[in-house]
Scaffold this active site. Structure first.
Site, PDB file in Angstrom:
ATOM      1  CG  ASP A   1      31.731  38.191  40.548  1.00 14.99           C
ATOM      2  OD1 ASP A   1      30.912  38.682  39.345  1.00 14.99           O
ATOM      3  OD2 ASP A   1      32.853  38.472  40.666  1.00 14.99           O
TER       4      ASP A   1
ATOM      5  N   GLY B   1      34.175  45.381  37.177  1.00 16.77           N
ATOM      6  CA  GLY B   1      35.571  45.981  36.916  1.00 16.77           C
ATOM      7  C   GLY B   1      35.533  47.485  37.391  1.00 16.77           C
TER       8      GLY B   1
ATOM      9  CB  SER C   1      40.709  45.420  42.358  1.00 17.79           C
ATOM     10  OG  SER C   1      40.769  44.455  41.418  1.00 17.79           O
TER      11      SER C   1
HETATM   12  P1  13P Z   1      37.654  45.192  40.165  1.00 21.15           P
HETATM   13  O1  13P Z   1      38.572  44.197  39.787  1.00 21.15           O
HETATM   14  O2  13P Z   1      37.420  46.271  39.442  1.00 21.15           O
HETATM   15  O3  13P Z   1      37.171  45.255  41.603  1.00 21.15           O
HETATM   16  O4  13P Z   1      36.089  44.260  39.429  1.00 21.15           O
HETATM   17  C1  13P Z   1      35.385  43.403  40.179  1.00 21.15           C
HETATM   18  C2  13P Z   1      34.374  42.460  39.524  1.00 21.15           C
HETATM   19  O5  13P Z   1      33.900  43.203  38.552  1.00 21.15           O
HETATM   20  C3  13P Z   1      33.746  41.353  39.803  1.00 21.15           C
HETATM   21  O6  13P Z   1      32.796  40.544  39.066  1.00 21.15           O
HETATM   22  O1  G3H Z   2      35.686  39.785  38.455  1.00 21.26           O
HETATM   23  C1  G3H Z   2      36.366  39.055  39.197  1.00 21.26           C
HETATM   24  C2  G3H Z   2      36.475  38.714  40.538  1.00 21.26           C
HETATM   25  O2  G3H Z   2      37.171  40.094  41.053  1.00 21.26           O
HETATM   26  C3  G3H Z   2      36.745  37.725  41.232  1.00 21.26           C
HETATM   27  O3  G3H Z   2      38.031  37.417  41.232  1.00 21.26           O
HETATM   28  O4  G3H Z   2      38.028  34.969  40.137  1.00 21.26           O
HETATM   29  O5  G3H Z   2      39.862  35.997  41.363  1.00 21.26           O
HETATM   30  O6  G3H Z   2      37.896  35.556  42.744  1.00 21.26           O
HETATM   31  P1  G3H Z   2      38.452  35.954  41.200  1.00 21.26           P
HETATM   32 ZN    ZN Z   3      33.562  40.824  37.071  1.00 24.80          ZN
END
Ligand code: 13P
Ligand code: G3H
Ligand code: ZN
Length: 327
Positions: free
Chosen positions: A88, A230, A275
């Site tokens: 990610d 997000g 989140s």
């Molecule tokens: P949230 O913060 O809305 O869960 O988004 C997670 C995300 O986009 C990870 O790449």
């Molecule tokens: O988009 C980001 C993800 O929620 C990952 O978050 O970088 O705090 O692990 P992090």
């Molecule tokens: Zn993200």
């Protein structure tokens, strides 16, 4: 079943009008909660690892835990659980290469904060290495607002994706999926109170997602998988439990689930959720500590936290993503 890429998952999701959940993983309980939900709902899964998660738990631990989840699904339920393991928000060619070499089946290269040409240059470089190794690549155009470990963008610096750019970007980079910005945002505070209205109960109601942009992108890239980052909904029942048990999360607000369901019916094939996992886990642990101040065995409070994650993920798979029964 071995770890798979998202190619087949996305094709079926696009044609079937649903999306695959991409859930962020950081430890054993989170992996178990998510994979147990997917097993029970027969849902395909993307488990994604951020740079921060990799630094926290170490690549090899997360990889082995995911392999263990696949083996457990086979042994305990005779079920071939298809899991794509994804990086990610990869921020460099080197990080993407390291994850590819370490067995991930998918990587994201996120150069959305750079110029169009620089984004194309690095994305293309990652695509060449990834495709040579049987790995798929997600790229991003447009910038989401929000704050996480490795993602820090002020709302004034965010920008919607320009549909007129997407065809050229995909053609020149050869990426396999594209994350776009249509009004979602990272974290548990996706919008300021000033950006929202309030409903009768005084809760914040966020501005609607820009479905016009999504539709225009889909028109220009027919059949191409689109990704939404997000996309946590920040369930108010978790926020309430957190606030009632010593937490302080005023005005936490997310993306309404019916809008995510609508996006999943169209070109959106991957919906990122982190989140909501954190909120489910934190709400459960805060409540447990408040109700059991003398307990100190981590298994006592991590067990209900894992169940809370599992129940939340099941709800997403069935009611938001629509991918239950698709594995
Ligand atoms: P949230 O913060 O809305 O869960 O988004 C997670 C995300 O986009 C990870 O790449
Ligand atoms: O988009 C980001 C993800 O929620 C990952 O978050 O970088 O705090 O692990 P992090
Ligand atoms: Zn993200």
């Amino acid at each position: 079943m071995a770890i798979v890429t998202s190619t087949e998952m996305f094709k079926k999701a696009y044609d079937g009008g649903y999306a695959i959940g991409a859930f962020n993983v950081n430890n054993m309980e989170i992996i178990q909660g998510i994979t147990e939900a997917a097993m029970e709902e027969h849902a395909p899964l993307i488990l994604q690892v951020s740079k921060g998660a990799r630094a926290y738990a170490k690549h090899v631990y997360l990889m082995k835990l995911i392999e263990a989840a696949i083996a457990d699904a086979e042994q305990s339920a005779g079920f071939d659980l298809p899991i794509c393991v994804h990086l990610d928000h990869g921020d460099s060619y080197e990080l993407c290469k390291s994850c590819i070499d370490g067995g991930f089946s998918s990587v994201m290269i996120d150069k959305s904060g750079e110029s169009f040409e620089e984004n194309i240059r690095v994305t293309k470089q990652v695509v060449e290495y990834a495709h040579d190794h049987g790995v798929v690549v997600e790229a991003e155009l447009g910038t989401l607002a929000g704050v996480e470990d490795e993602v820090k963008v002020a709302s004034e610096d965010s920008s919607y994706t320009r549909p007129q750019d997407v065809q050229e970007f995909v053609e020149r980079t050869g990426c396999d999926s594209l994350a776009i910005a249509i009004g979602t945002s990272h974290g548990a505070y996706k919008f300021t109170a000033a950006q929202c209205t309030r409903n009768a109960e005084g809760l914040l109601v966020p501005p609607p997602l820009r479905f016009d942009i999504l539709e225009e992108v889909a028109r220009r890239l027919p059949g191409f998988p689109i990704v939404l980052h997000g996309s946590s909904s920040v369930p108010q029942e978790f926020v309430k439990i957190i606030n009632e048990n010593g937490g302080k999360m005023p005005d936490a607000v997310g993306i309404p689930e019916e809008q995510l369901r609508q996006a999943a019916r169209g070109a959106v094939c991957k919906i990122n959720i982190d989140s909501d996992l954190r909120l489910a886990m934190t709400a459960s642990i805060r409540k447990y500590f408040n109700e059991n101040p003398s307990h100190f065995d981590p298994r006592q409070y991590l067990k209900p936290a894992r169940i809370a994650i599992k129940e939340m993920v099941k709800h997403k798979l069935v009611n938001v993503l629509g991918c239950n029964g698709k594995a």
